[in-house]
Design a protein around this motif. Structure first.
Motif, PDB file in Angstrom:
ATOM      1  N   THR A 161       0.714  -1.209   0.028  1.00  0.00           N
ATOM      2  CA  THR A 161       0.060  -0.020  -0.102  1.00  0.00           C
ATOM      3  C   THR A 161       0.827   1.238   0.163  1.00  0.00           C
ATOM      4  N   VAL A 162       0.272   2.312  -0.414  1.00  0.00           N
ATOM      5  CA  VAL A 162       0.988   3.600  -0.365  1.00  0.00           C
ATOM      6  C   VAL A 162       0.462   4.643   0.716  1.00  0.00           C
ATOM      7  N   LEU A 163       1.216   5.223   1.518  1.00  0.00           N
ATOM      8  CA  LEU A 163       0.637   5.989   2.571  1.00  0.00           C
ATOM      9  C   LEU A 163       1.560   7.418   2.518  1.00  0.00           C
ATOM     10  N   ASP A 164       0.566   8.286   2.984  1.00  0.00           N
ATOM     11  CA  ASP A 164       1.178   9.688   3.261  1.00  0.00           C
ATOM     12  C   ASP A 164       2.064   9.603   4.297  1.00  0.00           C
ATOM     13  N   TYR A 165       3.254  10.279   4.370  1.00  0.00           N
ATOM     14  CA  TYR A 165       4.137  10.194   5.349  1.00  0.00           C
ATOM     15  C   TYR A 165       3.586  10.430   6.467  1.00  0.00           C
ATOM     16  N   ALA A 166       2.802  11.477   6.683  1.00  0.00           N
ATOM     17  CA  ALA A 166       1.932  11.605   7.992  1.00  0.00           C
ATOM     18  C   ALA A 166       1.103  10.362   8.580  1.00  0.00           C
ATOM     19  N   CYS A 167       0.884   9.466   7.756  1.00  0.00           N
ATOM     20  CA  CYS A 167      -0.010   8.179   8.225  1.00  0.00           C
ATOM     21  C   CYS A 167       0.798   6.878   8.456  1.00  0.00           C
ATOM     22  N   ALA A 168       2.171   7.104   8.591  1.00  0.00           N
ATOM     23  CA  ALA A 168       2.996   5.938   8.816  1.00  0.00           C
ATOM     24  C   ALA A 168       3.897   6.141  10.014  1.00  0.00           C
ATOM     25  N   VAL A 169       3.901   5.130  10.903  1.00  0.00           N
ATOM     26  CA  VAL A 169       4.714   5.583  12.291  1.00  0.00           C
ATOM     27  C   VAL A 169       5.919   4.472  12.297  1.00  0.00           C
ATOM     28  N   LYS A 170       7.038   4.943  12.297  1.00  0.00           N
ATOM     29  CA  LYS A 170       7.924   4.156  12.452  1.00  0.00           C
ATOM     30  C   LYS A 170       8.261   3.475  14.151  1.00  0.00           C
ATOM     31  N   ILE A 171       8.293   2.432  14.063  1.00  0.00           N
ATOM     32  CA  ILE A 171       8.476   1.688  15.498  1.00  0.00           C
ATOM     33  C   ILE A 171       9.678   0.969  15.657  1.00  0.00           C
ATOM     34  N   ASP A 172       9.903   0.571  16.872  1.00  0.00           N
ATOM     35  CA  ASP A 172      11.247  -0.477  16.975  1.00  0.00           C
ATOM     36  C   ASP A 172      10.994  -1.661  16.319  1.00  0.00           C
ATOM     37  N   PRO A 173      12.167  -1.770  15.601  1.00  0.00           N
ATOM     38  CA  PRO A 173      12.210  -3.193  14.806  1.00  0.00           C
ATOM     39  C   PRO A 173      12.217  -4.469  15.807  1.00  0.00           C
ATOM     40  N   GLU A 174      12.450  -4.505  16.984  1.00  0.00           N
ATOM     41  CA  GLU A 174      12.397  -5.257  17.818  1.00  0.00           C
ATOM     42  C   GLU A 174      10.855  -5.819  18.318  1.00  0.00           C
ATOM     43  N   ALA A 175      10.107  -4.764  18.003  1.00  0.00           N
ATOM     44  CA  ALA A 175       8.606  -5.074  18.478  1.00  0.00           C
ATOM     45  C   ALA A 175       8.018  -5.835  17.523  1.00  0.00           C
ATOM     46  N   PRO A 176       7.140  -7.053  17.920  1.00  0.00           N
ATOM     47  CA  PRO A 176       6.471  -8.229  17.243  1.00  0.00           C
ATOM     48  C   PRO A 176       5.316  -7.593  16.334  1.00  0.00           C
ATOM     49  N   LEU A 177       5.500  -7.503  15.057  1.00  0.00           N
ATOM     50  CA  LEU A 177       4.817  -6.825  14.086  1.00  0.00           C
ATOM     51  C   LEU A 177       3.308  -7.474  14.132  1.00  0.00           C
ATOM     52  N   GLU A 178       3.176  -8.779  14.431  1.00  0.00           N
ATOM     53  CA  GLU A 178       1.893  -9.611  14.520  1.00  0.00           C
ATOM     54  C   GLU A 178       0.959  -8.830  15.650  1.00  0.00           C
ATOM     55  N   LYS A 179       1.768  -8.230  16.644  1.00  0.00           N
ATOM     56  CA  LYS A 179       0.882  -7.435  17.748  1.00  0.00           C
ATOM     57  C   LYS A 179       1.076  -6.143  17.385  1.00  0.00           C
ATOM     58  N   MET A 180       1.701  -5.446  16.886  1.00  0.00           N
ATOM     59  CA  MET A 180       1.846  -4.221  16.571  1.00  0.00           C
ATOM     60  C   MET A 180       0.689  -3.657  15.640  1.00  0.00           C
TER      61      MET A 180
END
Length: 385
Positions: A161-180
């Motif tokens: 998908t394509v998102l506006d920069y304002a609608c994407a939040v960078k998170i800790d790469p160690e965070a489990p994506l299936e829960k995030m």
């Protein structure tokens, strides 16, 4: 699972699978779509996990006729990895782990600079918006070039998908994506309503109307804040067991009562609860939630989606009893500013995410996941792309 991203895609149109809605109430069609590269201040994301929220269900049913636009790719709870970035994006890069958010944060407008709101002037949630902010065009199309409309700034029922920069939040790469993925909407909305909007205090009393994922997230938030009594209200008796596992101390089924619901809750909470949360999208429930709070200081937080044209069931004079009512969008969280730290708190166990994921299915079975939600059998069905 396919590779996280393919370097050969950078700057090119790519073809991937998406679940496309062609009309209200119709089964989603799993088909190949074309996804344009990100334009200025946009990112293209490979979605790894996505789930279904009641807002997706409302849009699928077409209950709000003004928001109908077809074909359309729904979905707004997800987690993934950035495949490429457009011109001007400096806070994210290829390979970053991100959460899409339906109500964005540009960081520059008068609202983003204010501590009084989390609603951005440019990227606030808008179910009528069907294209990108940059040029008013779609980034999705069919193989023969027909535009496919966007949904809630996100459209996560697609491998890319394509998102506006304002609608994407960078998170800790160690965070489990299936829960995030849960933080894209439901959990953040409920926990944030308790923490940010209501600011629930230790020892206070709470009533939650509707024990879906958002309502149970409110319970988690209230439990974490030390609320002494958390009353869950639902017409589904099975929600009692799940609710108690997630912070509910008392359960009330309105169908079992011989007196008005608000009278019962006032008895249970010695005159009324300090905070009530309406999470069902039912106006009658909203009135009961309002009247169940304590005179003088009771606060009702509105979270449910109300597609009906009916107006608030309140008499103006009822507001002179000291009770207040307020709406909450995304739990009051400023997405890009505050969500990364909230994700860290979830990783530390301040809020437990495990109980929210009740089912897991491959992306191709998305229609089954919709049915599970409609039947009240799932909180969140995690779809693996």
């Amino acid at each position: 699972m396919s590779s996280m991203y393919d370097a050969s895609f950078d700057g090119k149109v790519l073809t991937c699978k998406a679940a496309v809605l062609w009309g209200p109430g119709q089964p989603l069609i799993m088909q190949e779509v074309q996804v344009d590269p990100p334009q200025k201040m946009e990112v293209r994301v490979k979605i790894l996990f996505t789930s279904i929220c009641h807002s997706d269900l409302t849009a699928w049913k077409g209950e709000d006729e003004s928001a109908r636009a077809y074909p359309r790719i729904l979905g707004h709870e997800a987690a993934g990895i950035i495949e490429s970035v457009g011109e001007g994006v400096v806070d994210m890069k290829k390979g970053d782990h991100v959460i899409p958010i339906f109500t964005g944060e540009c960081g520059d407008c008068v609202c983003c600079r204010s501590e009084k709101t989390n609603l951005c002037e440019l990227f606030a949630v808008n179910p009528l918006k069907t294209t990108m902010v940059n040029d008013g065009k779609c980034r999705f199309s069919t193989k023969d070039g027909k535009p496919i409309f966007h949904f809630l700034n996100t459209s996560t029922f697609s491998e890319y998908t394509v998102l506006d920069y304002a609608c994407a939040v960078k998170i800790d790469p160690e965070a489990p994506l299936e829960k995030m993925s849960l933080l894209s909407c439901g959990v953040s909305t409920g926990v944030g309503a308790a923490w940010n909007t209501a600011n629930v205090q230790a020892g206070s009393t709470v009533a939650i109307f509707g024990l879906g994922a958002v309502g149970l997230a409110v319970a988690e938030g209230a439990r974490a804040r030390g609320a002494s009594k958390i009353i869950g209200v639902d017409i589904n008796p099975n929600k009692s067991i799940k609710g108690r596992a997630m912070g509910i101390t008392d359960f009330v089924n309105p169908k079992d009562l011989e007196k008005p619901l608000h009278e019962k809750i006032r008895e249970m909470a010695e005159g009324g609860v300090d905070y009530s949360f309406e999470c069902s999208g039912n106006l009658d429930a909203l009135r009961e939630a309002f009247l169940s709070t304590h005179t003088g200081w009771g606060l009702t937080v509105l979270l449910g989606v109300h597609p009906s044209p009916r107006m608030l069931p309140l008499h103006p004079m009822e507001l002179f009893a000291g009770r207040q009512i307020i709406g909450s969008v995304f739990g009051g969280f400023k997405g890009k500013t505050q969500l990364p730290s909230f994700a860290q708190e979830c990783m530390r166990g301040v809020v437990s995410l495990d109980e929210f994921i009740t089912h897991e299915l491959p992306f191709e079975k998305i229609n089954e996941a919709f049915q599970l939600l409609m039947d009240g059998k799932s909180l969140r069905c995690n779809l693996h792309l």
